[in-house]
Enzyme design. Structure first.
Site, PDB file in Angstrom:
ATOM      1  N   ARG A 122      48.419 -20.522  49.212  1.00  0.00           N
ATOM      2  CA  ARG A 122      48.644 -20.955  47.832  1.00  0.00           C
ATOM      3  C   ARG A 122      47.850 -22.223  47.571  1.00  0.00           C
ATOM      4  NH1 ARG A 122      53.365 -18.099  46.516  1.00  0.00           N
ATOM      5  NH2 ARG A 122      52.516 -17.801  44.457  1.00  0.00           N
ATOM      6  N   GLN A 127      43.415 -19.104  44.225  1.00  0.00           N
ATOM      7  CA  GLN A 127      44.292 -18.679  43.123  1.00  0.00           C
ATOM      8  C   GLN A 127      43.900 -17.311  42.548  1.00  0.00           C
ATOM      9  OE1 GLN A 127      44.639 -22.026  40.569  1.00  0.00           O
ATOM     10  NE2 GLN A 127      46.863 -21.968  40.608  1.00  0.00           N
ATOM     11  N   ASP A 130      45.278 -14.398  44.552  1.00  0.00           N
ATOM     12  CA  ASP A 130      46.708 -14.497  44.865  1.00  0.00           C
ATOM     13  C   ASP A 130      47.522 -13.329  44.294  1.00  0.00           C
ATOM     14  OD1 ASP A 130      49.273 -15.231  45.378  1.00  0.00           O
ATOM     15  OD2 ASP A 130      49.129 -17.237  44.510  1.00  0.00           O
ATOM     16  N   SER A 133      51.167 -14.095  43.030  1.00  0.00           N
ATOM     17  CA  SER A 133      51.280 -14.553  41.638  1.00  0.00           C
ATOM     18  C   SER A 133      51.081 -13.403  40.659  1.00  0.00           C
ATOM     19  CB  SER A 133      50.235 -15.622  41.334  1.00  0.00           C
ATOM     20  OG  SER A 133      50.558 -16.802  41.990  1.00  0.00           O
ATOM     21  N   TYR A 228      56.248 -25.162  46.958  1.00  0.00           N
ATOM     22  CA  TYR A 228      57.434 -24.339  47.205  1.00  0.00           C
ATOM     23  C   TYR A 228      58.684 -25.201  47.315  1.00  0.00           C
ATOM     24  CZ  TYR A 228      54.521 -20.327  48.433  1.00  0.00           C
ATOM     25  OH  TYR A 228      53.645 -19.288  48.404  1.00  0.00           O
TER      26      TYR A 228
HETATM   27  P1  NAD Z   1      58.813 -18.450  45.136  1.00  0.00           P
HETATM   28  O1  NAD Z   1      58.677 -16.990  44.836  1.00  0.00           O
HETATM   29  O2  NAD Z   1      58.724 -18.907  46.551  1.00  0.00           O
HETATM   30  O3  NAD Z   1      60.231 -18.958  44.546  1.00  0.00           O
HETATM   31  C1  NAD Z   1      60.590 -18.758  43.209  1.00  0.00           C
HETATM   32  C2  NAD Z   1      61.259 -19.996  42.684  1.00  0.00           C
HETATM   33  O4  NAD Z   1      62.565 -20.148  43.250  1.00  0.00           O
HETATM   34  C3  NAD Z   1      60.535 -21.311  42.950  1.00  0.00           C
HETATM   35  O5  NAD Z   1      60.212 -21.919  41.724  1.00  0.00           O
HETATM   36  C4  NAD Z   1      61.539 -22.128  43.751  1.00  0.00           C
HETATM   37  O6  NAD Z   1      61.481 -23.505  43.458  1.00  0.00           O
HETATM   38  C5  NAD Z   1      62.856 -21.522  43.297  1.00  0.00           C
HETATM   39  N1  NAD Z   1      64.019 -21.772  44.180  1.00  0.00           N
HETATM   40  C6  NAD Z   1      64.098 -21.791  45.526  1.00  0.00           C
HETATM   41  N2  NAD Z   1      65.358 -22.048  45.933  1.00  0.00           N
HETATM   42  C7  NAD Z   1      66.110 -22.201  44.812  1.00  0.00           C
HETATM   43  C8  NAD Z   1      67.489 -22.477  44.570  1.00  0.00           C
HETATM   44  N3  NAD Z   1      68.327 -22.666  45.568  1.00  0.00           N
HETATM   45  N4  NAD Z   1      67.908 -22.554  43.294  1.00  0.00           N
HETATM   46  C9  NAD Z   1      67.022 -22.360  42.261  1.00  0.00           C
HETATM   47  N5  NAD Z   1      65.726 -22.091  42.431  1.00  0.00           N
HETATM   48  C10 NAD Z   1      65.269 -22.014  43.684  1.00  0.00           C
HETATM   49  O7  NAD Z   1      57.802 -19.304  44.286  1.00  0.00           O
HETATM   50  P2  NAD Z   1      56.486 -18.920  43.496  1.00  0.00           P
HETATM   51  O8  NAD Z   1      56.837 -18.261  42.228  1.00  0.00           O
HETATM   52  O9  NAD Z   1      55.584 -18.195  44.413  1.00  0.00           O
HETATM   53  O10 NAD Z   1      55.869 -20.350  43.161  1.00  0.00           O
HETATM   54  C11 NAD Z   1      56.374 -21.552  43.672  1.00  0.00           C
HETATM   55  C12 NAD Z   1      55.421 -22.688  43.380  1.00  0.00           C
HETATM   56  O11 NAD Z   1      54.125 -22.441  43.898  1.00  0.00           O
HETATM   57  C13 NAD Z   1      55.233 -22.990  41.899  1.00  0.00           C
HETATM   58  O12 NAD Z   1      55.211 -24.379  41.772  1.00  0.00           O
HETATM   59  C14 NAD Z   1      53.868 -22.422  41.593  1.00  0.00           C
HETATM   60  O13 NAD Z   1      53.239 -23.090  40.526  1.00  0.00           O
HETATM   61  C15 NAD Z   1      53.160 -22.679  42.895  1.00  0.00           C
HETATM   62  N6  NAD Z   1      52.032 -21.736  43.085  1.00  0.00           N
HETATM   63  C16 NAD Z   1      50.815 -22.229  43.435  1.00  0.00           C
HETATM   64  C17 NAD Z   1      49.745 -21.357  43.585  1.00  0.00           C
HETATM   65  C18 NAD Z   1      48.389 -21.863  43.956  1.00  0.00           C
HETATM   66  O14 NAD Z   1      48.162 -23.047  43.967  1.00  0.00           O
HETATM   67  N7  NAD Z   1      47.469 -20.972  44.304  1.00  0.00           N
HETATM   68  C19 NAD Z   1      49.928 -19.999  43.400  1.00  0.00           C
HETATM   69  C20 NAD Z   1      51.182 -19.547  43.057  1.00  0.00           C
HETATM   70  C21 NAD Z   1      52.232 -20.419  42.909  1.00  0.00           C
END
Ligand code: NAD
Length: 361
Positions: A122, A127, A130, A133, A228
């Site tokens: 990530r 990106q 990915d 996403s 994360y």
């Molecule tokens: P994920 O699928 O791992 O988790 C989904 C969401 O659940 C996250 O927002 C996490 O904070 C939340 N979560 C975890 N435990 C929780 C709890 N106990 N109660 C409530 N919420 C909880 O996450 P994701 O959708 O893959 O993305 C997470 C982060 O990564 C985001 O900030 C996103 O912007 C970032 N991201 C970055 C890239 C990149 O830079 N290439 C790509 C994708 C996502």
């Protein structure tokens, strides 16, 4: 370089790894592409579109992968397939769920490199590759539609000659990629939306989509590495469960997406919290594949919990297979371009992206 695109054989899998648009680009860049008969049909891409893009159509899996340098597919390879792939080749596909130790042994024995799509790091540079996403975007959107159709209510506020209908209340747990898409979709359908995430940064994103963040005081930010969330302490988990239980008593539809990388999904909705919900309410648990965020979730099933439906969908991205494949295919195309040099496969294990995606025994 010869690239093979087999037809997907896994249950519930309607996507295809490369759509005709990407195939045309790969051919323009100097590759040959062989697509198995009807590989794209379930996603809405018939053979004729692949032929028009310059691909050859093969009648079966053996003819598709024969003499290939790289096999691009969605589901993890099966042992029978691996034995037909030329030695020294490579596979780009999901490795989990489904990748088995037996298949890995067969892959290693044939010196085939397995590149797991779900292991893309990530980082900003990756990106556009990915798949987590792109496919979470589809799942978040579809989760709201699934929940909306299971509800005995409509989502928007309506003023009609037969009276005024109040808008439905939707609550989204986990405001990552899927959660933010769920918020946006529920808002577009006219619901009043609230959302909760343990990461402080998510609050602003929730608000920017017109939803209200649910605030539960957990004593600080839970953001770990790479954006994360970190796992919660027992106390934080209890406070979260209590705060959510109180909130969902007044909610019609809950879409839950919370995940911690490499762990079972956290339980955020207890059985007792479900009992506190209104009859006719619906929970769509997108974390069903990794254990579920609701204590009552059964993966792949809909549980009737005293009048509350708990839906645990599997493979939601595949239910919008056209767009899911289009995005997946663009991710794979970017990655294939990344591992190609002078029109030949160039898998560099020391590269930050490629190295992270290589499956090792
Ligand atoms: P994920 O699928 O791992 O988790 C989904 C969401 O659940 C996250 O927002 C996490 O904070 C939340 N979560 C975890 N435990 C929780 C709890 N106990 N109660 C409530 N919420 C909880 O996450 P994701 O959708 O893959 O993305 C997470 C982060 O990564 C985001 O900030 C996103 O912007 C970032 N991201 C970055 C890239 C990149 O830079 N290439 C790509 C994708 C996502």
């Amino acid at each position: 370089m010869r690239i093979a695109v087999p037809r997907e054989r896994a249950p519930r899998e309607s996507r295809v790894a490369l759509v005709p648009e990407s195939v045309a680009k790969l051919i323009k860049a100097g590759s040959t592409v062989v697509v198995e008969h009807d590989a794209g049909l379930a996603a809405g891409f018939p053979d004729a579109q692949y032929t028009a893009a310059g691909a050859a159509i093969a009648p079966d899996i053996a003819a598709t992968v024969a003499a290939s340098d790289l096999v691009c597919q969605v589901a993890p390879p099966e042992a029978g397939e691996v034995s037909q792939i030329p030695e020294g080749g490579a596979i780009v596909a999901y490795w989990q769920p489904g990748g088995s130790a037996d298949v890995l042994t067969a892959i290693v024995a044939r010196r085939i490199r397995m590149l797991a799509l779900e292991r893309v790091p990530r980082i900003t540079r990756a990106q556009s590759m990915d798949v987590l996403s792109s496919q979470a975007t589809v799942a978040g959107y579809k989760a709201v539609l699934l929940g909306a159709s299971a509800l005995p209510k409509m989502l928007p506020m309506l003023t009609t000659a037969a009276g005024t209908l109040a808008p439905a209340r939707v609550f989204v747990i986990g405001a990552g990629v899927a959660g933010l898409q769920a918020i946006a979709t529920a808002r577009r359908l006219g619901a009043v939306v609230s959302a909760f995430d343990v990461r402080t940064a998510a609050q602003e994103q929730i608000q920017s989509l017109g939803a209200t963040p649910l605030k539960i005081d957990l004593g600080g930010d839970a953001e770990g590495t790479g954006g994360y969330a970190k796992a919660q302490s027992e106390d934080q988990a209890r406070l979260t469960q209590e705060g959510i239980a109180k909130h969902i008593a007044g909610v019609d539809l809950v879409v839950t997406t919370a995940a911690i990388p490499g762990r079972r999904a956290p339980i955020l909705i207890t059985a007792s919290a479900v009992r506190g919900m209104k009859t006719g309410s619906v929970i769509v648990d997108l974390a069903a594949e990794t254990g579920g965020n609701c204590e009552l979730t059964k993966a792949g099933e809909t549980v009737d919990a005293g009048g509350v439906q708990v839906i645990g969908p599997l493979g939601l991205a595949s239910t919008a297979a056209f767009h899911a494949s289009q995005m997946l295919s663009r991710n794979i195309l970017t990655f294939v371009t990344h591992i190609t040099k002078d029109a030949a496969l160039n898998i560099d294990a020391s590269d930050e992206i490629t190295g992270a995606m290589l499956v090792k025994p």
